[in-house]
Design a protein around this motif. Structure first.
Motif, PDB file in Angstrom:
ATOM      1  N   ARG A 123       0.739  -1.199   0.148  1.00 38.26           N
ATOM      2  CA  ARG A 123      -0.025   0.136   0.046  1.00 38.26           C
ATOM      3  C   ARG A 123       0.709   1.354   0.146  1.00 38.26           C
ATOM      4  NH1 ARG A 123      -5.286  -1.790   0.864  1.00 38.26           N
ATOM      5  NH2 ARG A 123      -5.526  -3.879   1.717  1.00 38.26           N
ATOM      6  N   ASP A 124       2.045   1.169   0.707  1.00 41.00           N
ATOM      7  CA  ASP A 124       2.946   2.247   0.556  1.00 41.00           C
ATOM      8  C   ASP A 124       3.465   2.799  -0.809  1.00 41.00           C
ATOM      9  OD1 ASP A 124       2.368   2.650   3.491  1.00 41.00           O
ATOM     10  OD2 ASP A 124       4.470   1.750   3.906  1.00 41.00           O
ATOM     11  N   LEU A 125       3.348   1.685  -1.739  1.00 36.37           N
ATOM     12  CA  LEU A 125       3.990   2.017  -3.000  1.00 36.37           C
ATOM     13  C   LEU A 125       3.020   3.096  -3.807  1.00 36.37           C
ATOM     14  CD1 LEU A 125       4.796  -1.602  -4.693  1.00 36.37           C
ATOM     15  CD2 LEU A 125       6.366   0.331  -4.084  1.00 36.37           C
ATOM     16  N   VAL A 126       1.871   3.005  -3.352  1.00 40.95           N
ATOM     17  CA  VAL A 126       0.777   3.636  -4.168  1.00 40.95           C
ATOM     18  C   VAL A 126       1.302   5.254  -4.336  1.00 40.95           C
ATOM     19  CG1 VAL A 126      -1.578   4.606  -4.306  1.00 40.95           C
ATOM     20  CG2 VAL A 126      -1.060   2.225  -3.400  1.00 40.95           C
ATOM     21  N   GLN A 127       1.506   6.002  -3.294  1.00 37.47           N
ATOM     22  CA  GLN A 127       1.764   7.350  -3.266  1.00 37.47           C
ATOM     23  C   GLN A 127       2.986   7.620  -4.026  1.00 37.47           C
ATOM     24  OE1 GLN A 127      -0.526   9.700  -2.373  1.00 37.47           O
ATOM     25  NE2 GLN A 127       0.627  10.792  -3.655  1.00 37.47           N
ATOM     26  N   PRO A 128       4.249   6.781  -3.763  1.00 37.19           N
ATOM     27  CA  PRO A 128       5.371   7.272  -4.718  1.00 37.19           C
ATOM     28  C   PRO A 128       5.108   7.061  -6.273  1.00 37.19           C
ATOM     29  CG  PRO A 128       5.926   5.990  -2.739  1.00 37.19           C
ATOM     30  CD  PRO A 128       4.410   6.183  -2.879  1.00 37.19           C
ATOM     31  N   LEU A 129       4.220   5.943  -6.564  1.00 43.02           N
ATOM     32  CA  LEU A 129       3.963   5.850  -7.972  1.00 43.02           C
ATOM     33  C   LEU A 129       3.167   7.026  -8.697  1.00 43.02           C
ATOM     34  CD1 LEU A 129       3.558   1.962  -7.927  1.00 43.02           C
ATOM     35  CD2 LEU A 129       5.459   3.180  -9.252  1.00 43.02           C
TER      36      LEU A 129
ATOM     37  N   VAL B   4      -1.217   2.312 -12.144  1.00 47.41           N
ATOM     38  CA  VAL B   4      -0.958   2.225 -10.948  1.00 47.41           C
ATOM     39  C   VAL B   4      -2.245   1.769 -10.306  1.00 47.41           C
ATOM     40  CG1 VAL B   4      -0.484   3.672  -8.586  1.00 47.41           C
ATOM     41  CG2 VAL B   4       0.615   4.412 -10.941  1.00 47.41           C
ATOM     42  N   PHE B   5      -1.618   0.717  -9.396  1.00 49.55           N
ATOM     43  CA  PHE B   5      -2.739  -0.118  -8.334  1.00 49.55           C
ATOM     44  C   PHE B   5      -3.017   1.032  -7.485  1.00 49.55           C
ATOM     45  CE2 PHE B   5      -1.616  -3.937 -10.728  1.00 49.55           C
ATOM     46  CZ  PHE B   5      -2.720  -4.656 -10.478  1.00 49.55           C
ATOM     47  N   GLY B   6      -4.154   1.219  -7.232  1.00 45.80           N
ATOM     48  CA  GLY B   6      -4.661   1.916  -6.286  1.00 45.80           C
ATOM     49  C   GLY B   6      -4.758   3.746  -6.688  1.00 45.80           C
ATOM     50  N   LYS B   7      -4.741   4.102  -7.879  1.00 48.45           N
ATOM     51  CA  LYS B   7      -4.489   5.128  -8.266  1.00 48.45           C
ATOM     52  C   LYS B   7      -5.599   6.258  -7.943  1.00 48.45           C
ATOM     53  CE  LYS B   7      -3.837   8.116 -12.740  1.00 48.45           C
ATOM     54  NZ  LYS B   7      -3.460   8.053 -13.773  1.00 48.45           N
ATOM     55  N   THR B   8      -6.781   5.358  -7.800  1.00 47.97           N
ATOM     56  CA  THR B   8      -8.383   6.081  -7.337  1.00 47.97           C
ATOM     57  C   THR B   8      -8.361   6.003  -5.938  1.00 47.97           C
ATOM     58  OG1 THR B   8      -9.379   5.808  -9.570  1.00 47.97           O
ATOM     59  CG2 THR B   8     -10.549   6.203  -7.844  1.00 47.97           C
ATOM     60  N   ALA B   9      -8.292   4.745  -5.379  1.00 48.33           N
ATOM     61  CA  ALA B   9      -8.481   4.327  -3.940  1.00 48.33           C
ATOM     62  C   ALA B   9      -7.368   4.768  -3.255  1.00 48.33           C
ATOM     63  CB  ALA B   9      -8.802   2.964  -3.897  1.00 48.33           C
ATOM     64  N   GLY B  10      -6.178   5.120  -3.738  1.00 44.17           N
ATOM     65  CA  GLY B  10      -5.122   5.284  -2.805  1.00 44.17           C
ATOM     66  C   GLY B  10      -4.618   4.039  -2.160  1.00 44.17           C
ATOM     67  N   ASN B  11      -4.097   4.253  -0.788  1.00 43.27           N
ATOM     68  CA  ASN B  11      -3.606   2.925  -0.308  1.00 43.27           C
ATOM     69  C   ASN B  11      -4.763   1.844   0.599  1.00 43.27           C
ATOM     70  OD1 ASN B  11      -4.373   4.497   1.902  1.00 43.27           O
ATOM     71  ND2 ASN B  11      -2.389   4.831   2.943  1.00 43.27           N
ATOM     72  N   LYS B  12      -5.999   2.252   0.309  1.00 40.27           N
ATOM     73  CA  LYS B  12      -7.019   1.654   0.564  1.00 40.27           C
ATOM     74  C   LYS B  12      -7.558   0.672  -0.528  1.00 40.27           C
ATOM     75  CE  LYS B  12      -9.008   5.504   3.584  1.00 40.27           C
ATOM     76  NZ  LYS B  12      -8.234   4.793   4.874  1.00 40.27           N
ATOM     77  N   LEU B  13      -6.739   0.211  -1.474  1.00 40.37           N
ATOM     78  CA  LEU B  13      -7.405  -0.453  -2.640  1.00 40.37           C
ATOM     79  C   LEU B  13      -7.411  -1.872  -1.930  1.00 40.37           C
ATOM     80  CD1 LEU B  13      -4.013  -1.464  -4.583  1.00 40.37           C
ATOM     81  CD2 LEU B  13      -3.778  -0.230  -2.233  1.00 40.37           C
ATOM     82  N   LYS B  14      -8.599  -2.473  -2.943  1.00 39.66           N
ATOM     83  CA  LYS B  14      -8.923  -3.708  -2.150  1.00 39.66           C
ATOM     84  C   LYS B  14      -8.105  -4.849  -2.661  1.00 39.66           C
ATOM     85  CE  LYS B  14     -13.861  -2.404  -1.766  1.00 39.66           C
ATOM     86  NZ  LYS B  14     -15.304  -2.497  -2.050  1.00 39.66           N
ATOM     87  N   ARG B  15      -7.518  -4.786  -3.877  1.00 43.76           N
ATOM     88  CA  ARG B  15      -6.580  -5.732  -4.468  1.00 43.76           C
ATOM     89  C   ARG B  15      -5.274  -5.251  -4.714  1.00 43.76           C
ATOM     90  NH1 ARG B  15      -8.500  -9.953  -9.261  1.00 43.76           N
ATOM     91  NH2 ARG B  15      -7.148 -11.725  -8.705  1.00 43.76           N
TER      92      ARG B  15
END
Length: 422
Positions: free
Chosen positions: A103-109, A118-129
């Motif tokens: 989940r910490d990868l999301v913001q740097p990407l 980017v996985f979590g581009k919309t949901a941020g670090n709350k991504l489900k998958r």
């Protein structure tokens, strides 16, 4: 077989004829948006053709899937897990910390110049998958992941990994004192990840992007070559310049493909072409059932285009027996009901594609197939399901993950051509 930790000599010996179009981040963003549309169209399996589709796709492009986005996730995941193993985190906190690091990868990407995929581009670090669940199978196919276990079981067995490594250290210490050789196979059995995995950047994961280094790209290409040597994916990664085509059989280097690839692609193309008509028949029948004249007209136009462009001579001479020889028993179960449905549809198409929509037997074949698959949720018998239908179900031609594969190959070839030492 033991695989040496360093393969630079091997990489340097490989002559490269690769080049790549230098897509910028905006171009990749557009590609991923288009990709999401293709994924929706191709992944919906209203008529139960997924087993045949995936058999072709897994032979052509092993280790890929329609929900993979960018190639460097194939390194992000093992880097995260390898770092936790080096810290010898216990089973109680291992999975929790892995989850957090992903989940910490999301913001740097998101903060990087290239945000496409980017996985979590919309949901941020709350991504489900999480990416690890998406890439786990592919990591195994490419033999980057050496542990044979599922992700959950890998988490649960991590203490066992530590015990085996400690036991091995004691054995190797005794062997060294006796002057005996180290048992390489025993050592390899303690690895969960390929020992040649490139080291992550020093600032990983605080600063990260999707750009593969030359070393990383070489490693991934080498993994594909060794783990999947007979695949079209391997051939494209090593020999071909990229091509922005709608399907793999449209690739400009098709003529140089190996015969086995051409045969697979020929049957995959004919299967895509013919069964596209079944999907259109399904949508037309639903549109009529809904009394939606505009949708009927749109799907009818698509059907007319299908008839006009159908390679009927090829279909009539198509060996369906060879189709099943190429797809059955390749990791996917293709049921007798599926084969019956496909063969009957091919027969109706071969005889008279123009009259399929007035052929009650052909119409009922599609209708019965969907009803059998969906049961009480069939749109033909469940009014609520029909009302919830979006108007388009599986109307995209099958291209066997090609849209995703193009993006992964793009990332690979840009890395291969990146300046720097191998």
């Amino acid at each position: 077989m033991f695989y040496p930790l360093h393969q630079k000599g091997f990489f340097q010996a490989m002559s490269s004829v690769l080049a790549w179009i230098d897509h910028d981040s905006k171009a990749r963003e557009r590609t991923l948006r288009i990709l999401s549309l293709f994924q929706e169209k191709e992944s919906r399996d209203e008529l139960g053709l997924g087993s045949v589709r995936d058999s072709f796709a897994d032979q052509l492009f092993p280790g890929t899937s329609t929900i993979q986005t960018r190639l460097r996730y194939m390194l992000f995941v093992p880097w995260i897990y390898d770092s936790l193993e080096k810290k010898q985190l216990s089973v109680g906190s291992f999975a929790v910390q892995a989850d957090k690091l992903e989940r910490d990868l999301v913001q740097p990407l998101i903060d990087s110049d290239d945000q496409a995929g980017v996985f979590g581009k919309t949901a941020g670090n709350k991504l489900k998958r999480l990416p690890s669940s998406v890439y786990w199978a592919g990591l195994g196919v490419w033999e980057i992941r050496l542990t044979p276990f599922s992700q959950d079981e890998y988490h649960r067995r991590i203490n066992e990994t530590y015990r085996r490594r400690n036991d091995l250290k004691a054995l190797e210490k005794d062997a060294k004192s006796r002057g005996d050789d180290i048992d390489i196979e025993q050592r390899m059995a303690t690895f969960n990840w390929h020992p040649g995995l490139p080291e992550p950047p020093q600032d990983f994961p605080d600063t990260v992007d999707f750009a593969l280094s030359r070393e990383e790209a070489d490693f991934i290409r080498d993994r594909i070559q060794i783990a999947c040597p007979n695949s079209l994916l391997s051939f494209l990664a090593l020999h071909c310049e990229p091509a922005e085509t709608n399907a793999p059989w449209e690739h400009p280097d098709y003529g140089s493909f190996y015969d086995r690839h051409k045969e697979l692609l020929t049957h995959a193309r004919l299967f895509s072409e013919v069964m596209h008509g079944a999907a259109l028949s399904y949508n037309i029948q639903l549109a009529k059932l809904r009394n939606h004249e505009e949708l009927v007209e749109k799907h009818q136009t698509s059907f007319n285009d299908w008839v006009a462009t159908l390679p009927l001579d090829e279909v009539c001479n198509w060996s369906v027996n060879r189709l099943w020889e190429l797809t059955v028993d390749h990791g996917h179960t293709i049921s007798s009901q599926t084969r019956f449905f496909v063969q009957r549809w091919i027969e109706y198409t071969s005889k008279s594609p123009n009259s399929i929509l007035t052929n009650n037997e052909a119409l009922n074949l599609v209708k019965r197939r969907e009803m059998k698959l969906k049961g009480t949720r069939s749109r033909f018998r469940n009014h609520r399901a029909l009302e919830q239908w979006g108007g388009y179900s599986g109307v995209g031609k099958l291209v066997y993950r090609w849209q995703n594969v193009k993006v992964l190959l793009n990332d690979l070839h840009q890395g291969i051509n990146r300046e720097g030492t191998c």
